[in-house]
Design an enzyme around this catalytic site. Structure first.
Site, mmCIF file in Angstrom:
data_model
loop_
_atom_site.group_PDB
_atom_site.id
_atom_site.type_symbol
_atom_site.label_atom_id
_atom_site.label_comp_id
_atom_site.label_asym_id
_atom_site.label_seq_id
_atom_site.Cartn_x
_atom_site.Cartn_y
_atom_site.Cartn_z
ATOM 1 N N ASP A 63 2.415 10.576 -9.332
ATOM 2 C CA ASP A 63 3.392 11.664 -9.406
ATOM 3 C C ASP A 63 2.865 12.748 -10.333
ATOM 4 O OD1 ASP A 63 5.129 10.311 -7.761
ATOM 5 O OD2 ASP A 63 6.113 9.276 -9.426
ATOM 6 N N TYR A 109 5.854 1.799 -5.157
ATOM 7 C CA TYR A 109 6.552 2.902 -5.830
ATOM 8 C C TYR A 109 7.016 2.350 -7.181
ATOM 9 C CZ TYR A 109 6.823 5.075 -1.154
ATOM 10 O OH TYR A 109 6.546 5.619 0.063
ATOM 11 N N TYR A 133 -0.306 0.101 -14.404
ATOM 12 C CA TYR A 133 0.545 1.186 -14.895
ATOM 13 C C TYR A 133 1.113 0.853 -16.254
ATOM 14 C CZ TYR A 133 0.811 3.090 -10.125
ATOM 15 O OH TYR A 133 0.538 3.611 -8.904
#
Ligand SMILES: [Zn+2]
EC number: 5.4.99.25
Length: 413
Positions: free
Chosen positions: A246, A378, A307
């Site tokens: 993003d 996601y 992440y």
């Protein structure tokens, strides 16, 4: 086929069709070594001339043969004129004279590539259909099996001349430039193939998108990489990226693979310098191919990603409660297309693995997460649950409302 056969067959062919040195010699292209077709044709005609003139002087009536040869052989025309026979010069039946100086197209092409700094090239020609048809007529009629095609000879000769004039390399698979010569209308076009530069990028800002600008995005990777387009003098540049994060997520660690494609460059040499401006770092690695770009995009689907997220909880949480997150390690997550992604079908389902999840308690409302997962998950939705559209999720397990404050990609394995 010995020499006598070659001469007999040639005379037979020349009686039916007037052929220039190149077109006659090309019918015997597989005979001999390191000879150009016009040399073969020229020699055959010389030998025929010697043979027929000798026979004539011995009193044999070979005037018909001499007349056929004279149409495309000057010494024979001059011999016949000494005995009062005039023969008009004829054009070559196959090429109409094109092959006498096909190299001139190479000279013209050279002036068109002026100003382009390239290292490799290839040549493509368009040949009038009638020429190809007339060639195949002759080849079939005389059952020639030792020849070369006219297309091959034209490409070979123009290529050789270009090689001499330009001093660059020929690369038929992936040339920098393609020189297109249309022998029907004499037009020459230069196709400047795109240049593909691979590298990796890091994104240190949370306000940089990949290509499009929207919301509070201040710049894009595409914009930052324009210096590469300028360096190669291209008219446009696009980027190919292995997956995406993003615009508000940072891309850290060893970075993410990216290929910059420069359209119609005027320069093909030298690598761009490393780029770094505090928001983005781009490390160029070298030139690449279309095939590699395809693989790069394919690979994004099977990558493993790590992440880091900083998460805010509406409800105060204890350090103890966070331990429940352990059960998410090794889980398969089912996700309907996130509500924030409008271009995709909202009923589309995606299944991805979460391999490992690690947490760190910071305060009763804030904690940090490390998620190792399959590419394509996601992650924000995996954390806040997207109103139940993603399950299981961190919010579901902790039974609270969560907000992702920060997201970073730490590595792509
Ligand atoms: Zn010819």
């Amino acid at each position: 086929m010995d020499v006598v056969d070659i001469l007999e067959k040639s005379l037979e062919i020349l009686k039916a069709y007037p052929l220039c040195d190149s077109c006659l010699g090309r019918l015997f292209a597989q005979m001999g070594y390191a000879l150009e077709n016009w040399e073969r044709g020229f020699s055959i005609k010389t030998m025929l001339h010697m043979k027929l003139v000798t026979l004539f002087r011995q009193g044999v009536d070979v005037t018909t043969d001499l007349k056929s040869l004279a149409r495309i052989h000057k010494p024979t025309r001059r011999f016949l004129s000494t005995i009062g026979i005039t023969v008009e010069e004829a054009q070559c039946y196959i090429c109409g004279g094109l092959l006498s100086n096909v190299e001139r197209f190479a000279k013209e092409a050279v002036s068109k590539v002026d100003g382009i700094e390239f290292e490799t090239f290839a040549v493509g020609t368009t040949i009038p259909r009638e020429i190809l048809e007339r060639e195949s007529e002759v080849v079939k009629k005389f059952l020639v099996s030792t020849g070369e095609s006219i297309k091959h000879e034209i490409n070979r000769r123009i290529g050789k001349e270009l090689l001499r004039l330009l001093g660059r390399r020929v690369d038929k698979q992936r040339p920098n430039i393609l020189i297109k010569i249309d022998l029907i209308n004499g037009k020459i076009d230069i196709v400047k193939n795109p240049l593909l530069i691979e590298g990796v990028y890091l994104k240190l800002s949370r306000r940089i998108s990949q290509a499009k600008k929207f919301g509070n995005v201040k710049s894009s990777l595409l914009e930052k990489l324009q210096y590469i387009r300028d360096m190669y003098g291209g008219v446009e540049h696009i980027i190919h990226v292995s997956g995406r994060e993003d615009s508000d997520a940072r891309m850290l660690g060893p970075g993410r693979p990216l290929v910059v494609e420069i359209k119609q460059p005027t320069k093909y040499k030298g690598l761009p310098h490393l780029y770094s401006d505090g928001d983005v770092i781009f490390i160029p690695l070298g030139f690449t191919t279309r095939d590699e770009v395809r693989k790069l995009k394919e690979k994004a689907k099977t990558d493993i990603k790590l992440y880091r997220a900083l998460v805010y909880s509406d409800r105060p949480l204890s350090e103890e409660e966070l331990r429940k997150l352990a059960e998410l390690s090794g889980k398969t997550v089912v996700q309907y297309t996130p509500r924030r992604i409008k271009r995709l079908n909202p009923r589309k389902k995606r299944t991805r693995m979460v391999y490992e999840i690690v947490w760190r308690f910071i305060s009763s409302h804030v904690f940090e997460l490390y998620v190792r997962c399959q590419g394509g998950l996601y992650v924000k939705e995996f954390i806040h649950g997207d109103g139940g559209r993603t399950t299981p999720s961190v919010a579901e397990i902790l039974n609270t409302y969560l907000e992702v404050l920060e997201l970073d990609v730490l590595s792509i394995e």
